[in-house]
Design a protein around this motif. Structure first.
Motif, PDB file in Angstrom:
ATOM      1  N   CYS A  49       0.854  -1.187   0.000  1.00 16.42           N
ATOM      2  CA  CYS A  49       0.000   0.000   0.000  1.00 16.42           C
ATOM      3  C   CYS A  49       0.892   1.240   0.000  1.00 16.42           C
ATOM      4  O   CYS A  49       1.672   1.448   0.936  1.00 16.42           O
ATOM      5  N   HIS A 106      -2.866   5.339   4.224  1.00 15.25           N
ATOM      6  CA  HIS A 106      -2.626   3.919   4.450  1.00 15.25           C
ATOM      7  C   HIS A 106      -3.714   3.301   5.327  1.00 15.25           C
ATOM      8  O   HIS A 106      -4.045   2.113   5.191  1.00 15.25           O
ATOM      9  N   TYR A 124       3.309  -1.346   3.921  1.00 15.16           N
ATOM     10  CA  TYR A 124       2.887   0.017   3.623  1.00 15.16           C
ATOM     11  C   TYR A 124       4.129   0.870   3.380  1.00 15.16           C
ATOM     12  O   TYR A 124       5.116   0.749   4.104  1.00 15.16           O
TER      13      TYR A 124
END
Length: 271
Positions: A49, A106, A124
């Protein structure tokens, strides 16, 4: 990298925060979930992400156990962490305290993964706002060629110890200009619709140069939250295309319901 989903990150995308207004973003929410479901259907071993980390002075990374909370936006919706898909607030492992530490982009990305039932490996990446197009592209190329995931949930620089991943899916989180119209968070600017139209066209056609060409200074002036993340995507996709892969892009949504540009797209890499 096998595929990418591009989604916006307004907190109101989460129905619990939208309340009685949840239907206003129903179409956008459905498109975002559709893009993420397509991403997951491609069978990634790891979902990365990517979103902005405006206050950071370096690239930040978090691992699968990272959590986020939307409490600051009115409802304590917790996301992320191990085994939390569809379960609401993450539960800490034995002897561990859940510590929401993900930025907004996120956190909404984690909510999308959770709401689509994803329980696999994730990481992330937070991109600083001061990164220019070239640095973002280099980061994206590194994600394509040597994507790794951090071992802990604590935000660290990219120099942290990592392990190699296999098939990578990117979840790219970013909003367009927040200066579109009288009801926008920022003062209306006639340049905002033009910039957002360029972003929408680039995402829908796979125009990597269009995304790379977004100017950081103009993006700042127009309150564009997704510029750095989109340019990381352009770098990753550019590396894939350079390696002989074929890009199949699709734009699923282009809206500005609250004076902020929101885009949803799904990119598949073939070959």
């Amino acid at each position: 990298m096998i595929a990418a989903a591009v989604c916006p990150h307004p907190p109101l995308l989460v129905p619990e925060l939208a309340g009685a207004n949840a239907e206003e973003l129903a179409g956008l929410r459905s498109a975002a979930r559709s893009a993420v479901r397509h991403l997951l259907a491609a069978g990634p071993d790891l979902v990365v992400c990517v979103g902005g980390a405006p206050a950071a002075d370096t690239v930040l990374t978090w691992g699968s156990t990272a959590t986020g909370s939307l409490a600051a936006y009115g409802v304590d919706v917790g996301v992320g962490g191990p085994g939390t898909a569809g379960t609401g607030t993450p539960k800490p492992e034995s002897g561990e305290v859940a510590n929401p530490d993900l930025p907004l982009a996120h956190t909404v990305g984690a909510w999308l993964l959770d709401s689509c039932g994803y329980t696999g490996e994730r990481s992330y990446v937070g991109v600083p706002d001061f990164y220019d197009s070239a640095r973002c592209a280099d980061l994206g190329a590194a994600l394509f060629t040597n994507c790794t995931t951090p071992a802990t949930s604590t935000a660290t620089s990219t120099a942290t110890s990592t392990r190699q991943a296999g098939r990578i899916g990117l979840l790219v989180m970013g909003d367009g200009s927040a200066r579109r119209g009288q009801h926008a968070p920022g003062a209306a600017d006639p340049r905002a619709p033009e910039l957002d139209a360029l972003v929408a066209t680039s995402l829908g056609t796979g125009d990597l140069d269009g995304l790379r060409g977004l100017r950081p200074d103009l993006a700042r002036e127009l309150l564009v939250a997704g510029r750095a993340a989109w340019q990381v995507l352009a770098g990753a996709a550019g590396a894939a295309v350079g390696a002989g892969r074929r890009l199949e892009p699709r734009l699923l949504a282009d809206e500005a319901p609250y004076g902020v540009g929101y885009f949803v797209a799904y990119w598949r890499l073939l070959g």
